[in-house]
Design a protein around this motif. Structure first.
Motif, short mmCIF file in Angstrom:
data_model
loop_
_atom_site.label_atom_id
_atom_site.label_comp_id
_atom_site.label_asym_id
_atom_site.label_seq_id
_atom_site.Cartn_x
_atom_site.Cartn_y
_atom_site.Cartn_z
N LEU A 10 -6.03 -2.48 -1.65
CA LEU A 10 -5.49 -1.18 -2.04
C LEU A 10 -6.55 -0.10 -2.21
O LEU A 10 -6.22 1.08 -2.29
CB LEU A 10 -4.69 -1.32 -3.34
N ARG B 175 0.83 -1.20 0.00
CA ARG B 175 0.00 0.00 0.00
C ARG B 175 0.87 1.26 0.00
O ARG B 175 0.53 2.27 -0.62
CB ARG B 175 -0.94 -0.01 1.21
N GLY B 176 2.00 1.21 0.69
CA GLY B 176 2.92 2.35 0.68
C GLY B 176 3.47 2.63 -0.71
O GLY B 176 3.58 3.79 -1.12
N SER C 255 0.75 4.29 -2.73
CA SER C 255 0.55 5.70 -2.36
C SER C 255 1.68 6.59 -2.88
O SER C 255 1.50 7.80 -3.04
CB SER C 255 0.44 5.84 -0.84
N ASP C 256 2.83 5.99 -3.18
CA ASP C 256 3.96 6.74 -3.74
C ASP C 256 3.96 6.76 -5.26
O ASP C 256 4.94 7.17 -5.88
CB ASP C 256 5.28 6.16 -3.24
N GLN D 71 -8.29 0.48 -4.88
CA GLN D 71 -8.23 1.03 -6.23
C GLN D 71 -8.28 -0.10 -7.24
O GLN D 71 -8.02 -1.26 -6.90
CB GLN D 71 -6.95 1.85 -6.42
#
Length: 260
Positions: free
Chosen positions: A172, A130-131, A134-135, A174
């Protein structure tokens, strides 16, 4: 004078793990990855995610750095290098493994179990994935369990494609738009099933290069043995055009028949 890539050039690289010490063919060193991305930037390529590369009409040459399997080294070693070069990565993770204790294991990597390199097989966690998302990384499917899709029956094929997509979307928050076929194992049945499951793009690793299409896009695999010269040959637009020609495809088939 060396010619640059064609304006319409679209290059998709297929990586797996990054390690300074692991001699596996699917692992490359951090220094090699850094040089490779620098080489492509100097040649005018802009980094993009896999789906962006497939859908963009930008005239500038684009390259996507995709990473299969979801090794911890992608976050710890590859991402800082991609960040320095301004390249958003694309991760293809088999959804049975994130957060699961112990090393990942399937035919091809299980030879490293019980060796000093076993820790290299550790999967990313869902929080870490997930990190990455998000990046700005694209997170795509690599099925649930990493099978040879050409060898599984229809019901399992459908489950591997649909369940992995659903798990990624749930984790996620998405849409999952793309998939990388494990081992590059794909035929017309698998391609049709992936399209029916709702994917809009798919990465392959063909031995015989063919004209790219969304659900069977040829990626260029980069391995431990690929020194700077081999890398330059693999990513050369002229070489890729040659391999995609009738004569080049015939030579690739001959090599495949001789060496497997």
């Amino acid at each position: 004078m060396q010619r640059g890539p064609a304006l319409s050039d679209r290059l998709v690289l297929c990586y797996h793990a990054v390690s300074p010490t692991w001699p596996a063919n699917l692992s490359i060193t951090p220094d090699a990855l850094d040089r490779q991305l620098g080489t492509l930037a100097a040649r005018g390529y802009r980094g993009a995610t896999f789906t962006e590369l497939l859908t963009s009409r930008e005239p500038r040459p684009l390259m996507a750095a995709t990473f299969d399997d979801g090794y911890q080294s992608v976050l710890k070693l590859a991402k800082p290098i991609l960040d320095r070069h301004g390249v958003p990565g694309t991760l293809y993770a088999p959804t049975d493994w994130p957060g699961r204790p112990g090393p990942m294991s399937w035919p091809g990597i299980d030879r490293w179990l019980g060796t000093p390199h076993e820790p290299e097989l550790q999967s990313l966690t869902w929080e870490e994935i997930r990190g990455l998302a998000s990046d700005g990384w694209e997170i795509g499917s690599h099925t649930c369990s990493h099978p040879h899709l050409e060898e599984v029956p229809d019901d399992r094929l459908d489950a591997e494609l649909r369940q992995s997509k659903a798990v990624l979307e749930e984790q996620l928050g998405q849409e999952c738009t793309s998939i990388a076929y494990p081992y590059g194992s794909v035929d017309a049945r698998v391609e049709g099933a992936a399209r029916a499951a709702g994917y809009r793009g798919a990465g392959d690793i063909p031995r015989v290069l063919y004209r790219p299409r969304a659900m069977r896009w040829p990626r260029t695999p980069i391995y431990h043995k690929d020194d700077d010269r081999r890398f330059a040959t693999k990513v050369s637009p002229a070489m890729r055009r040659w391999r995609g020609s009738r004569a080049g495809r015939a030579l690739d088939r001959l090599r495949t028949e001789r060496f497997g």
